[in-house]
Design an enzyme around this catalytic site. Structure first.
Site, mmCIF file in Angstrom:
data_model
loop_
_atom_site.group_PDB
_atom_site.id
_atom_site.type_symbol
_atom_site.label_atom_id
_atom_site.label_comp_id
_atom_site.label_asym_id
_atom_site.label_seq_id
_atom_site.Cartn_x
_atom_site.Cartn_y
_atom_site.Cartn_z
ATOM 1 C CG ASP A 83 46.361 45.350 38.953
ATOM 2 O OD1 ASP A 83 46.810 44.503 39.742
ATOM 3 O OD2 ASP A 83 46.793 46.511 38.897
ATOM 4 C CG PHE A 167 37.471 43.114 49.473
ATOM 5 C CD1 PHE A 167 38.565 43.291 48.642
ATOM 6 C CD2 PHE A 167 36.210 43.034 48.899
ATOM 7 C CE1 PHE A 167 38.407 43.392 47.269
ATOM 8 C CE2 PHE A 167 36.040 43.133 47.519
ATOM 9 C CZ PHE A 167 37.146 43.308 46.711
#
Length: 209
Positions: A83, A167
């Site tokens: 995460d 990204f």
């Protein structure tokens, strides 16, 4: 949630299948590159057709652990979850754990970066452009044992975004000591300094080497 402290003996990750608890192709690519020297058989939650659990934790570690536990329970295999997100100093550390949500559905990080830029612009020219990326890793075994790790990288935000080799928020982030954005420096250079690499160094030292 189970937390593993540095004073406790770390559990080693044995050879076998490791399920990557992610549907994010950019993350999966980086994780597989970081794990490639260790000969692990990896498969993603997306490839197994698993849904994404609700991430309602209040920290990166908490959300990584939610994902890892969910996948370990569903598959009976060791699961690794990541995460991560961008924390902007002038925005009280936002978007933080909501970094993906700022991109909406389907994920549009051009929109998310524009939102960060607009929020900073609203703060005025004096607003700090300081920011950092966080990566939390959670490694969960089917018996519920968990090992958690967290890495960071600090830098500054730029506008307009630059580069097409990364990204997420990579095109608007320049790490300290560098002139190119994370989307300009390329995979190998990013791997040497990124928040994800820092978290993986901790995981590898504790559980694989």
């Amino acid at each position: 949630m189970t937390q593993t402290h540095s004073s406790e003996k770390r559990r080693r990750l044995e050879p076998g299948r490791l399920v990557l608890a992610s549907h994010n192709q950019g993350k999966l690519r980086e994780i597989r590159e970081l794990l490639s020297p260790f000969g692990l058989e990896t498969v993603s939650a997306a490839e197994l057709g698993l849904p994404e659990p609700v991430e309602d934790g209040n920290s990166f570690i908490a959300n990584a652990e939610i994902k890892a536990r969910f996948v370990a329970e569903k598959t009976g295999s060791v699961a690794l979850a990541d995460d991560s997100g961008l924390c902007v100093e002038a925005l009280d550390e936002a978007p933080g754990i909501y970094s993906a949500r700022w991109a909406g559905e389907p994920r549009d990080f051009d929109k998310a970066m524009e939102k960060v830029h607009q929020e900073l612009t609203a703060k005025g020219a004096e607003a700090s452009k300081r920011a950092h990326f966080v990566c939390a890793l959670s490694l969960c075994w089917p018996d519920g044992h968990v090992e958690n790790f967290e890495g960071h990288v600090w830098g500054n935000l730029i506008w307009p975004p630059r580069g097409d080799r990364g990204f997420g928020y990579d095109p608007m982030f320049v790490a300290d000591g560098h002139q190119q954005s994370f989307a300009e420096i390329g995979a190998e250079a990013k791997k040497a300094i990124s928040h994800r690499s820092e978290a993986f160094k901790q995981l590898l030292a504790a559980c694989l080497r």
